[in-house]
Scaffold this motif. Structure first.
Motif, mmCIF file in Angstrom:
data_model
loop_
_atom_site.group_PDB
_atom_site.id
_atom_site.type_symbol
_atom_site.label_atom_id
_atom_site.label_comp_id
_atom_site.label_asym_id
_atom_site.label_seq_id
_atom_site.Cartn_x
_atom_site.Cartn_y
_atom_site.Cartn_z
ATOM 1 N N ALA A 26 30.697 -8.160 -45.044
ATOM 2 C CA ALA A 26 31.977 -8.280 -44.340
ATOM 3 C C ALA A 26 32.157 -9.705 -43.825
ATOM 4 C CB ALA A 26 32.040 -7.293 -43.178
ATOM 5 N N VAL A 27 33.405 -10.111 -43.703
ATOM 6 C CA VAL A 27 33.720 -11.433 -43.155
ATOM 7 C C VAL A 27 34.806 -11.260 -42.098
ATOM 8 C CG1 VAL A 27 35.375 -11.944 -44.994
ATOM 9 C CG2 VAL A 27 34.394 -13.814 -43.677
ATOM 10 N N LYS A 28 34.656 -12.024 -41.000
ATOM 11 C CA LYS A 28 35.617 -11.976 -39.899
ATOM 12 C C LYS A 28 36.052 -13.396 -39.564
ATOM 13 C CE LYS A 28 34.869 -11.601 -35.195
ATOM 14 N NZ LYS A 28 34.319 -10.970 -33.991
ATOM 15 N N ALA A 29 37.352 -13.581 -39.367
ATOM 16 C CA ALA A 29 37.891 -14.875 -38.946
ATOM 17 C C ALA A 29 38.590 -14.701 -37.603
ATOM 18 C CB ALA A 29 38.883 -15.393 -39.979
ATOM 19 N N SER A 30 38.345 -15.611 -36.694
ATOM 20 C CA SER A 30 38.998 -15.603 -35.388
ATOM 21 C C SER A 30 39.694 -16.936 -35.178
ATOM 22 C CB SER A 30 37.978 -15.389 -34.272
ATOM 23 O OG SER A 30 37.297 -14.180 -34.446
ATOM 24 N N VAL A 31 40.944 -16.880 -34.727
ATOM 25 C CA VAL A 31 41.708 -18.081 -34.403
ATOM 26 C C VAL A 31 42.502 -17.824 -33.133
ATOM 27 C CG1 VAL A 31 41.918 -18.878 -36.793
ATOM 28 C CG2 VAL A 31 43.693 -17.445 -35.822
ATOM 29 N N SER A 32 42.951 -18.895 -32.546
ATOM 30 C CA SER A 32 43.844 -18.815 -31.398
ATOM 31 C C SER A 32 45.165 -19.451 -31.805
ATOM 32 C CB SER A 32 43.241 -19.551 -30.203
ATOM 33 O OG SER A 32 44.078 -19.427 -29.077
ATOM 34 N N VAL A 49 43.548 -14.044 -32.306
ATOM 35 C CA VAL A 49 43.817 -13.294 -33.529
ATOM 36 C C VAL A 49 42.499 -13.084 -34.268
ATOM 37 C CG1 VAL A 49 45.024 -13.359 -35.748
ATOM 38 C CG2 VAL A 49 46.139 -14.255 -33.701
ATOM 39 N N GLU A 50 42.308 -11.870 -34.782
ATOM 40 C CA GLU A 50 41.103 -11.535 -35.532
ATOM 41 C C GLU A 50 41.497 -10.925 -36.869
ATOM 42 O OE1 GLU A 50 38.519 -7.787 -34.786
ATOM 43 O OE2 GLU A 50 37.635 -9.417 -33.596
ATOM 44 N N ALA A 51 40.897 -11.416 -37.943
ATOM 45 C CA ALA A 51 41.179 -10.903 -39.290
ATOM 46 C C ALA A 51 39.859 -10.562 -39.973
ATOM 47 C CB ALA A 51 41.942 -11.935 -40.107
ATOM 48 N N TRP A 52 39.899 -9.538 -40.813
ATOM 49 C CA TRP A 52 38.729 -9.093 -41.569
ATOM 50 C C TRP A 52 39.059 -9.080 -43.053
ATOM 51 C CZ3 TRP A 52 33.973 -7.703 -39.487
ATOM 52 C CH2 TRP A 52 33.924 -7.629 -38.082
ATOM 53 N N GLY A 53 38.034 -9.142 -43.886
ATOM 54 C CA GLY A 53 38.198 -8.958 -45.330
ATOM 55 C C GLY A 53 39.017 -10.047 -45.982
ATOM 56 N N ALA A 54 40.027 -9.613 -46.774
ATOM 57 C CA ALA A 54 40.837 -10.555 -47.553
ATOM 58 C C ALA A 54 41.552 -11.564 -46.663
ATOM 59 C CB ALA A 54 41.851 -9.797 -48.408
ATOM 60 N N GLN A 55 42.100 -11.101 -45.535
ATOM 61 C CA GLN A 55 42.791 -12.030 -44.637
ATOM 62 C C GLN A 55 41.820 -13.056 -44.067
ATOM 63 O OE1 GLN A 55 43.055 -8.694 -44.241
ATOM 64 N NE2 GLN A 55 45.182 -8.248 -44.663
ATOM 65 N N ALA A 56 40.607 -12.640 -43.746
ATOM 66 C CA ALA A 56 39.602 -13.570 -43.219
ATOM 67 C C ALA A 56 39.250 -14.625 -44.263
ATOM 68 C CB ALA A 56 38.355 -12.807 -42.774
ATOM 69 N N GLU A 57 39.157 -14.220 -45.524
ATOM 70 C CA GLU A 57 38.870 -15.174 -46.598
ATOM 71 C C GLU A 57 40.004 -16.186 -46.752
ATOM 72 O OE1 GLU A 57 36.154 -15.679 -48.232
ATOM 73 O OE2 GLU A 57 35.026 -13.866 -47.782
ATOM 74 N N PHE A 93 43.468 -8.868 -28.067
ATOM 75 C CA PHE A 93 43.626 -9.719 -29.229
ATOM 76 C C PHE A 93 44.457 -8.981 -30.269
ATOM 77 C CE2 PHE A 93 39.714 -7.379 -29.876
ATOM 78 C CZ PHE A 93 39.764 -6.990 -31.205
ATOM 79 N N ILE A 94 44.926 -9.717 -31.255
ATOM 80 C CA ILE A 94 45.719 -9.133 -32.333
ATOM 81 C C ILE A 94 44.819 -8.969 -33.546
ATOM 82 C CG2 ILE A 94 47.684 -9.446 -33.881
ATOM 83 C CD1 ILE A 94 48.916 -11.220 -31.625
ATOM 84 N N ARG A 95 44.702 -7.735 -34.056
ATOM 85 C CA ARG A 95 43.976 -7.473 -35.300
ATOM 86 C C ARG A 95 44.989 -7.528 -36.437
ATOM 87 N NH1 ARG A 95 40.756 -2.640 -34.704
ATOM 88 N NH2 ARG A 95 39.257 -4.046 -33.764
ATOM 89 N N VAL A 96 44.784 -8.455 -37.369
ATOM 90 C CA VAL A 96 45.748 -8.763 -38.431
ATOM 91 C C VAL A 96 45.863 -7.624 -39.439
ATOM 92 C CG1 VAL A 96 46.261 -10.330 -40.346
ATOM 93 C CG2 VAL A 96 45.363 -11.230 -38.194
ATOM 94 N N LYS A 97 47.110 -7.279 -39.767
ATOM 95 C CA LYS A 97 47.429 -6.371 -40.867
ATOM 96 C C LYS A 97 48.147 -7.133 -41.984
ATOM 97 C CE LYS A 97 45.969 -2.698 -38.787
ATOM 98 N NZ LYS A 97 44.658 -2.200 -39.099
ATOM 99 N N LEU A 98 48.950 -8.135 -41.603
ATOM 100 C CA LEU A 98 49.685 -8.954 -42.560
ATOM 101 C C LEU A 98 49.607 -10.397 -42.101
ATOM 102 C CD1 LEU A 98 51.709 -8.983 -45.012
ATOM 103 C CD2 LEU A 98 53.501 -8.947 -43.310
ATOM 104 N N LEU A 99 49.381 -11.302 -43.045
ATOM 105 C CA LEU A 99 49.169 -12.709 -42.735
ATOM 106 C C LEU A 99 50.012 -13.557 -43.669
ATOM 107 C CD1 LEU A 99 47.259 -14.966 -41.480
ATOM 108 C CD2 LEU A 99 45.802 -14.548 -43.447
#
Length: 131
Positions: A26-32, A49-57, A93-99
């Motif tokens: 798994a991969v996680k990306a965090s930004v402000s 903002v926190e994103a996982w998977g494809a959005q994190a990539e 925080f916001i967990r990303v569904k669409l980026l």
């Protein structure tokens, strides 16, 4: 009764993303994100903002400090007990569904794109969440 938890924010990334890779793959990306209010005299609002998977990539590969970013996701609250004081703590925080990547001011100037309050995306990368 239906409950809806949806947040949409458009802003600029305040610093390079924090990317974490886990042993599970798994991969996680965090930004402000800094969101400028309509009146320039007001201070910007900040959203974690926190994103996982494809959005994190996508964030890992294309997002840097200053990049414009539009996110749609859900508002999540993380709760924990402070190790030093024992007091309960929480953080939203916001967990990303669409980026959607909107580029940086420099990229828009170099491409000759017109600037506006909500610029037209100049990167064609959109990552949708897999449900």
């Amino acid at each position: 009764m239906t409950y809806l938890n949806s947040v949409t924010v458009i802003g600029r990334v305040s610093q390079d993303p924090n990317i974490r890779y886990f042993e599970s793959g798994a991969v996680k990306a965090s930004v402000s994100l800094a969101v400028r209010p309509p009146y320039k005299a007001e201070e910007p609002q900040w959203f974690d903002v926190e994103a996982w998977g494809a959005q994190a990539e996508v964030i890992a590969n294309y997002v840097r400090k200053g990049t414009g970013l539009a996110v749609k996701g859900e508002l999540v609250f993380d709760h924990w007990i402070d190790k030093n004081t024992g007091a309960p703590r929480s953080k939203a925080f916001i967990r990303v569904k669409l980026l959607e990547l909107l580029g940086s001011p420099r990229e828009r100037q170099e491409s000759g794109a017109a600037t506006s309050e909500f610029p037209t995306p100049d990167l064609a990368t959109i990552a949708n969440a897999q449900f």
